[in-house]
Design an enzyme around this catalytic site. Structure first.
Site, PDB file in Angstrom:
ATOM      1  N   GLY A  43      -2.335  23.922   4.643  1.00 46.04           N
ATOM      2  CA  GLY A  43      -3.116  25.217   4.684  1.00 46.04           C
ATOM      3  C   GLY A  43      -4.839  25.088   5.103  1.00 46.04           C
ATOM      4  CD  GLU A  59      -4.650  26.444   8.400  1.00 42.91           C
ATOM      5  OE1 GLU A  59      -4.548  25.116   8.599  1.00 42.91           O
ATOM      6  OE2 GLU A  59      -5.896  26.889   8.698  1.00 42.91           O
ATOM      7  CD  GLU A  63      -3.316  21.649   7.121  1.00 48.36           C
ATOM      8  OE1 GLU A  63      -2.583  21.078   6.051  1.00 48.36           O
ATOM      9  OE2 GLU A  63      -4.218  22.133   7.179  1.00 48.36           O
ATOM     10  N   PRO A  80     -15.952  29.769  -6.693  1.00 51.32           N
ATOM     11  CG  PRO A  80     -16.850  29.903  -8.982  1.00 51.32           C
ATOM     12  CD  PRO A  80     -15.643  29.729  -8.253  1.00 51.32           C
ATOM     13  CD  GLU A 106       2.972   9.096   4.987  1.00 51.89           C
ATOM     14  OE1 GLU A 106       3.937   8.812   4.392  1.00 51.89           O
ATOM     15  OE2 GLU A 106       1.988   8.395   4.787  1.00 51.89           O
TER      16      GLU A 106
END
Length: 157
Positions: A43, A59, A63, A80, A106
């Site tokens: 992600g 994403e 990846e 935050p 990997e």
């Protein structure tokens, strides 16, 4: 990458990120990052003009080489100290081939009770939340900085 930003008065932009919880045969998919020696859920940050689903699919493809479909929301995680909100999404594989990429050295499925020692603690928590199969999304604050996360023991204690 162009990120969705909001002026919060701080020097860092506010961002929204999406991370995929992909289960197959009771195992969860993790990607071993190229930039640091840690495993995490696939992600990253949303780009301007993307929907949540489009960002998640992009994403995961970048990846892992896999194509996915978003099935539902696992949780909303406020970070935050990083001016970030993370959406953890349950996804299922619809195509592609699992492979290392420019972003991941990997990619591999792991039993939830046998995640690598160097799995980022925030991601470990998101996996645990997904395994609860709750009928609602969890809402959590994840207050540690990335640097603090990388100093914590693997069990997050």
């Amino acid at each position: 990458m162009t990120e969705i930003v909001h002026n919060t008065g701080s020097s860092a932009p506010f961002r929204v990120a999406v991370y995929a919880v992909i289960m197959q045969d009771d195992e969860v998919l993790l990607a071993h990052r190229r930039d640091i020696d840690w495993w995490n859920l696939p992600g990253g940050g949303m780009e301007t003009g993307e929907t949540v689903e489009e960002a998640m699919c992009r994403e995961v493809r970048e990846e892992t080489g896999l194509e996915v479909e978003v099935e539902g929301l696992v949780g909303v995680y406020s970070k935050p100290r990083k001016d970030e909100v993370v959406l953890a999404l349950r996804c299922r594989i619809t195509g592609g081939t699992l492979t290392a990429t420019e972003e991941s050295r990997e990619c591999r499925f792991f039993a939830p009770d046998a995640l690598p020692v160097n799995t980022l603690p925030k991601h470990r928590q998101r996996v645990e939340d997904a395994l609860q199969h709750l009928p609602y999304a969890v809402i959590r604050a994840q207050r540690a900085t990335s640097e603090e996360d990388q100093r914590l023991p693997a069990n997050g204690q």
